[in-house]
Scaffold this active site. Sequence first.
Site, PDB file in Angstrom:
ATOM      1  N   ASP A  13       0.976  -1.438  -0.067  1.00 26.43           N
ATOM      2  CA  ASP A  13       0.018  -0.026  -0.047  1.00 26.43           C
ATOM      3  C   ASP A  13       0.891   1.370   0.092  1.00 26.43           C
ATOM      4  O   ASP A  13       0.509   2.194   0.701  1.00 26.43           O
ATOM      5  CB  ASP A  13      -1.036  -0.029   1.278  1.00 26.43           C
ATOM      6  CG  ASP A  13      -1.747  -1.198   1.204  1.00 26.43           C
ATOM      7  OD1 ASP A  13      -2.226  -1.761  -0.040  1.00 26.43           O
ATOM      8  OD2 ASP A  13      -2.210  -1.377   2.426  1.00 26.43           O
ATOM      9  N   LYS A  16       1.921   2.144  -5.145  1.00 28.59           N
ATOM     10  CA  LYS A  16       2.406   1.508  -6.216  1.00 28.59           C
ATOM     11  C   LYS A  16       1.576   1.756  -7.510  1.00 28.59           C
ATOM     12  O   LYS A  16       1.994   2.233  -8.631  1.00 28.59           O
ATOM     13  CB  LYS A  16       2.635   0.090  -6.211  1.00 28.59           C
ATOM     14  CG  LYS A  16       3.735  -0.209  -5.148  1.00 28.59           C
ATOM     15  CD  LYS A  16       3.569  -1.945  -4.888  1.00 28.59           C
ATOM     16  CE  LYS A  16       2.527  -2.497  -4.379  1.00 28.59           C
ATOM     17  NZ  LYS A  16       2.306  -2.119  -3.106  1.00 28.59           N
ATOM     18  N   GLY A  40      -4.570  -4.287  -3.762  1.00 28.82           N
ATOM     19  CA  GLY A  40      -5.516  -3.084  -4.128  1.00 28.82           C
ATOM     20  C   GLY A  40      -4.724  -1.793  -4.296  1.00 28.82           C
ATOM     21  O   GLY A  40      -4.143  -1.602  -3.477  1.00 28.82           O
ATOM     22  N   HIS A  41      -4.793  -1.614  -5.591  1.00 22.71           N
ATOM     23  CA  HIS A  41      -3.918  -0.481  -6.010  1.00 22.71           C
ATOM     24  C   HIS A  41      -4.822   0.787  -6.523  1.00 22.71           C
ATOM     25  O   HIS A  41      -5.729   0.427  -7.488  1.00 22.71           O
ATOM     26  CB  HIS A  41      -3.014  -1.007  -7.587  1.00 22.71           C
ATOM     27  CG  HIS A  41      -2.110  -1.851  -6.956  1.00 22.71           C
ATOM     28  ND1 HIS A  41      -1.323  -2.390  -7.866  1.00 22.71           N
ATOM     29  CD2 HIS A  41      -1.769  -2.449  -5.745  1.00 22.71           C
ATOM     30  CE1 HIS A  41      -0.681  -3.533  -7.182  1.00 22.71           C
ATOM     31  NE2 HIS A  41      -0.788  -3.416  -5.898  1.00 22.71           N
ATOM     32  N   GLN A 223       2.089  -5.980  -3.122  1.00 23.74           N
ATOM     33  CA  GLN A 223       2.317  -6.158  -1.825  1.00 23.74           C
ATOM     34  C   GLN A 223       3.974  -5.242  -1.847  1.00 23.74           C
ATOM     35  O   GLN A 223       3.915  -4.357  -2.504  1.00 23.74           O
ATOM     36  CB  GLN A 223       2.638  -7.518  -1.305  1.00 23.74           C
ATOM     37  CG  GLN A 223       1.341  -8.358  -1.254  1.00 23.74           C
ATOM     38  CD  GLN A 223       0.718  -8.822  -2.391  1.00 23.74           C
ATOM     39  OE1 GLN A 223       1.576  -9.361  -3.399  1.00 23.74           O
ATOM     40  NE2 GLN A 223      -0.471  -8.658  -2.811  1.00 23.74           N
TER      41      GLN A 223
HETATM   42  P1  GDP Z   1      -0.659   0.529  -3.756  1.00 20.38           P
HETATM   43  O1  GDP Z   1      -1.329  -0.833  -3.265  1.00 20.38           O
HETATM   44  O2  GDP Z   1       0.618   0.476  -3.426  1.00 20.38           O
HETATM   45  O3  GDP Z   1      -1.120   0.723  -5.067  1.00 20.38           O
HETATM   46  O4  GDP Z   1      -1.338   1.270  -2.672  1.00 20.38           O
HETATM   47  P2  GDP Z   1      -2.817   1.784  -2.268  1.00 20.38           P
HETATM   48  O5  GDP Z   1      -3.642   2.136  -3.434  1.00 20.38           O
HETATM   49  O6  GDP Z   1      -3.492   0.442  -1.673  1.00 20.38           O
HETATM   50  O7  GDP Z   1      -2.825   2.626  -0.964  1.00 20.38           O
HETATM   51  C1  GDP Z   1      -2.205   3.914  -1.339  1.00 20.38           C
HETATM   52  C2  GDP Z   1      -3.017   5.086  -0.841  1.00 20.38           C
HETATM   53  O8  GDP Z   1      -2.601   6.194  -1.061  1.00 20.38           O
HETATM   54  C3  GDP Z   1      -4.017   5.297  -2.102  1.00 20.38           C
HETATM   55  O9  GDP Z   1      -5.465   5.443  -1.404  1.00 20.38           O
HETATM   56  C4  GDP Z   1      -3.723   6.268  -2.834  1.00 20.38           C
HETATM   57  O10 GDP Z   1      -4.686   7.194  -3.598  1.00 20.38           O
HETATM   58  C5  GDP Z   1      -2.791   7.338  -1.656  1.00 20.38           C
HETATM   59  N1  GDP Z   1      -1.650   8.104  -2.280  1.00 20.38           N
HETATM   60  C6  GDP Z   1      -0.802   7.619  -3.006  1.00 20.38           C
HETATM   61  N2  GDP Z   1       0.122   8.549  -3.125  1.00 20.38           N
HETATM   62  C7  GDP Z   1      -0.232   9.732  -2.404  1.00 20.38           C
HETATM   63  C8  GDP Z   1       0.103  10.875  -1.882  1.00 20.38           C
HETATM   64  O11 GDP Z   1       1.202  11.432  -2.287  1.00 20.38           O
HETATM   65  N3  GDP Z   1      -0.646  11.704  -1.178  1.00 20.38           N
HETATM   66  C9  GDP Z   1      -1.830  11.101  -0.543  1.00 20.38           C
HETATM   67  N4  GDP Z   1      -2.691  11.970   0.288  1.00 20.38           N
HETATM   68  N5  GDP Z   1      -2.309  10.130  -0.838  1.00 20.38           N
HETATM   69  C10 GDP Z   1      -1.600   9.284  -1.690  1.00 20.38           C
HETATM   70  P1  IMO Z   2      -0.886  -3.978  -2.192  1.00 19.71           P
HETATM   71  O1  IMO Z   2      -0.567  -4.744  -3.491  1.00 19.71           O
HETATM   72  C1  IMO Z   2      -1.036  -4.595   2.062  1.00 19.71           C
HETATM   73  C2  IMO Z   2      -1.267  -8.466   3.805  1.00 19.71           C
HETATM   74  C3  IMO Z   2      -2.430  -9.030   4.349  1.00 19.71           C
HETATM   75  C4  IMO Z   2      -1.854 -10.178   5.545  1.00 19.71           C
HETATM   76  C5  IMO Z   2      -0.726 -10.637   4.708  1.00 19.71           C
HETATM   77  C6  IMO Z   2      -0.971 -11.985   4.125  1.00 19.71           C
HETATM   78  O2  IMO Z   2      -2.300  -3.312  -2.388  1.00 19.71           O
HETATM   79  O3  IMO Z   2       0.215  -3.277  -1.560  1.00 19.71           O
HETATM   80  P2  IMO Z   2      -2.597 -12.785   2.013  1.00 19.71           P
HETATM   81  O4  IMO Z   2      -4.133 -12.330   1.734  1.00 19.71           O
HETATM   82  O5  IMO Z   2      -1.622 -12.211   1.071  1.00 19.71           O
HETATM   83  O6  IMO Z   2      -2.391 -14.145   2.221  1.00 19.71           O
HETATM   84  O7  IMO Z   2      -2.284 -12.024   3.346  1.00 19.71           O
HETATM   85  O8  IMO Z   2      -0.296 -10.018   3.551  1.00 19.71           O
HETATM   86  N1  IMO Z   2      -1.271  -8.319   2.375  1.00 19.71           N
HETATM   87  C7  IMO Z   2      -1.166  -6.825   2.036  1.00 19.71           C
HETATM   88  N2  IMO Z   2      -1.040  -5.620   2.835  1.00 19.71           N
HETATM   89  N3  IMO Z   2      -1.239  -4.432   0.897  1.00 19.71           N
HETATM   90  C8  IMO Z   2      -1.401  -5.476   0.028  1.00 19.71           C
HETATM   91  O9  IMO Z   2      -1.364  -5.631  -1.321  1.00 19.71           O
HETATM   92  C9  IMO Z   2      -1.168  -6.762   0.575  1.00 19.71           C
HETATM   93  N4  IMO Z   2      -1.429  -7.958   0.269  1.00 19.71           N
HETATM   94  C10 IMO Z   2      -1.311  -8.852   1.368  1.00 19.71           C
HETATM   95  O10 IMO Z   2      -3.034  -7.914   5.119  1.00 19.71           O
HETATM   96  O11 IMO Z   2      -1.254  -9.344   6.615  1.00 19.71           O
HETATM   97 MG    MG Z   3      -2.769  -1.517  -1.824  1.00 20.62          MG
END
Ligand code: GDP
Ligand code: IMO
Ligand code: MG
Length: 427
Positions: A13, A16, A40-41, A223
């Site tokens: 999270d 990416k 979840g991206h 991840q």
């Molecule tokens: P990912 O799994 O690595 O793609 O990240 P996620 O989407 O799960 O979580 C990242 C969160 O940070 C999302 O809600 C993005 O919209 C948010 N985000 C990314 N870059 C920034 C930033 O520079 N500032 C803020 N406020 N939010 C950001």
């Molecule tokens: P993105 O790509 C954050 C975590 C779960 C749990 C552990 C194992 O959005 O960064 P799993 O379902 O993979 O067997 O769970 O890994 N986890 C993540 N945490 N972002 C993710 O993906 C994750 N994918 C798995 O919360 O701790």
């Molecule tokens: Mg994510």
Amino acid sequence: MPVLAIVGGQWGDEGKGKVVDQLAEKADVVVRFSGGDNAGHTVINHLGEFKLHLVPAGIFSSRVLCVIGNGVVINPAVLMSEIAGLNKSGVDTSKLAISDRAHLVMPYHILLDELEEKSRAGKALGTTKRGIGPAFADKASRLGIRTCDLLDKAALKERLAMVLEGKNTLFTKVYGVPPVSLDEIYAKYCEYADFLFPFIKDTAALLDHALEKKQLVILEGAQGALLDPDFGTYPYGTSSSPLTAGACLGAGIAPNRIDRVLGIFKVYCTRVGNGPMPTELLDETGQKIREIAHEYGTTTGRPRRIGWFDAVAARFSCRINGLTGVALTRLDVFDTVPTLKICTGYELNGKRIDYFPASVAELEKCKPIYEELPGWGKPITDVRRFKDLPGEAQKYVRRIEELMGCPVNMACCGPSREQVIQLKPVI
Ligand code: GDP
Ligand code: IMO
Ligand code: MG
């Protein structure tokens, strides 16, 4: 044109999706290489806000070939609904290709994930319950069903029958739950097969073709390094490798073809699920950051645990991934935080250490050693040039760069595509 891997540097999270969406404007191919719909991206751009679980974040640039690589485990139902959602928002998905070698998440994997978590009782891992661990376990046990198996329905039924014999023994005799039905699963996966058929390709060959034409290829991680089964906080992690090495295997690209590796890091840490997190903030500051940043899981909606930036873990992640550059995200979240802390070492059994221990029991005992930096106390969401950032924000970024020993290429100051400060070109 280079091959660029984009990997999560922390516990996932990191942002990416946002960074891939931004850089994909210049790319020809974007490949997701690991994980499954546990990912979840989030992408926010001119077309709207999207939560992607399986489809690469390059999908918003219509010229980009988007590949779901062999290293991803695919839940066809999730993929189909994701494609439908994108199409409904006017996003063209015709340039999507799915590896013929990718494994499928089956309904019994999801059931097993649930049962295994329950049986761990107080030691639950906190998985996303998407069946990811059991699907990768079946891959290693040579019991997996792959996308190429969908192309021959008679053979699919035979293989499914063989696999279900073992699974149903486990369900009925060990877990005491009813067996799953061969006919129902077979019928469902035949429907999925018809839908997925046009997308299933030898994607490693497509990539090779792109490299021959000197196209720009982005390998999109899921991840983060600290969830890696080998180098993360095992067993509190995921089941496929989010590292650069995982990008080679999961996309079908040789290690010597990767030119650059960009690690994505938040300016603090978050973690969803259980396991050690040395800099975790269980106080009001953590609560405040969670609310300002809306730190709730993209996939499960769970509150994310919050902690200060951990430079020990970040340095480790940098080394193990061979990072050539870093993108820092969420700098704007600190706009109203008066004092910032960075963990520069751990205290373990009364001694200072500067390495990331293998054992979670040891990591649990590590106390962070912090240095403090002043916050900047003003909004930076509209800043686009590094020199226009408040001095304190510049210093914070430079200090992280120094501690990690890796150049910061980008700093993000908001969730949408254009909220980026470029310090050095990535590609
Ligand atoms: P990912 O799994 O690595 O793609 O990240 P996620 O989407 O799960 O979580 C990242 C969160 O940070 C999302 O809600 C993005 O919209 C948010 N985000 C990314 N870059 C920034 C930033 O520079 N500032 C803020 N406020 N939010 C950001
Ligand atoms: P993105 O790509 C954050 C975590 C779960 C749990 C552990 C194992 O959005 O960064 P799993 O379902 O993979 O067997 O769970 O890994 N986890 C993540 N945490 N972002 C993710 O993906 C994750 N994918 C798995 O919360 O701790
Ligand atoms: Mg994510």
